[in-house]
Design a protein around this motif. Sequence first.
Motif, mmCIF file in Angstrom:
data_model
loop_
_atom_site.group_PDB
_atom_site.id
_atom_site.type_symbol
_atom_site.label_atom_id
_atom_site.label_comp_id
_atom_site.label_asym_id
_atom_site.label_seq_id
_atom_site.Cartn_x
_atom_site.Cartn_y
_atom_site.Cartn_z
ATOM 1 N N MET A 56 47.613 39.025 28.051
ATOM 2 C CA MET A 56 48.229 40.027 28.603
ATOM 3 C C MET A 56 49.536 40.575 28.054
ATOM 4 N N ARG A 57 49.900 41.822 28.374
ATOM 5 C CA ARG A 57 51.253 42.407 28.198
ATOM 6 C C ARG A 57 51.676 42.917 29.495
ATOM 7 N N THR B 203 48.530 44.480 31.560
ATOM 8 C CA THR B 203 47.330 45.063 30.801
ATOM 9 C C THR B 203 46.627 43.943 29.920
ATOM 10 N N TYR B 204 45.514 43.922 30.353
ATOM 11 C CA TYR B 204 44.475 42.915 29.484
ATOM 12 C C TYR B 204 44.473 43.213 27.898
ATOM 13 N N ASP C 68 39.872 48.408 35.081
ATOM 14 C CA ASP C 68 39.252 47.561 34.339
ATOM 15 C C ASP C 68 40.037 46.578 33.388
ATOM 16 N N ALA C 69 41.218 47.430 33.041
ATOM 17 C CA ALA C 69 41.986 46.693 31.868
ATOM 18 C C ALA C 69 43.396 46.300 32.618
ATOM 19 N N PRO D 137 37.635 41.634 34.126
ATOM 20 C CA PRO D 137 37.890 42.944 34.942
ATOM 21 C C PRO D 137 39.289 42.940 35.596
ATOM 22 N N GLY D 138 40.226 43.889 35.406
ATOM 23 C CA GLY D 138 41.557 43.834 36.285
ATOM 24 C C GLY D 138 41.100 43.945 37.683
ATOM 25 N N LYS D 139 42.455 43.957 38.447
ATOM 26 C CA LYS D 139 42.312 44.097 39.936
ATOM 27 C C LYS D 139 42.456 45.794 40.109
#
Length: 155
Positions: A37-38, A57-58, A70-71, A65-67
Amino acid sequence: MDRTDRVSRVIAAPPAAVYGALLVRESLEAWLPPDGMRGRIERWDPRPGGGFRMVLTYLDATGSPGKTSDATDVVEVGFADLVPVERVVQRAVFEADDPSYAGTMTMTWHFAAAGDGTEVTVTATGVPPGIDRAAHEAGIASSLANLASYVERTD
């Protein structure tokens, strides 16, 4: 049930250096995002009652999948308590439509002198049930490894 996740690590830097790395915007952006992640801080107010908004950000959102989207994971963090070189208490709320990520998670960063370094223990309470325990603890451990690299390099 109120879930608690906890991770510790000894860092080869004095408590003041470790504590300080949690209160400087640029340093937090550099080391807090776990591997893969950043992070970008959009708002910053480092005082009790203040806080920050961070967008994580993934780097590869496939299978993770993000919370918030999606990213991404977007989190609002408030500083509940700042005790110089002893602890930082944060209250974190994720932006998410999924109710399994709802609620306020408290992250307590405790610093204790350990020989020539600092034992850092991160205790997360009120962890939302949608957050996988093993993944969460691995993420905290990754952030602590990043923190160690950051303060050991700059100390």
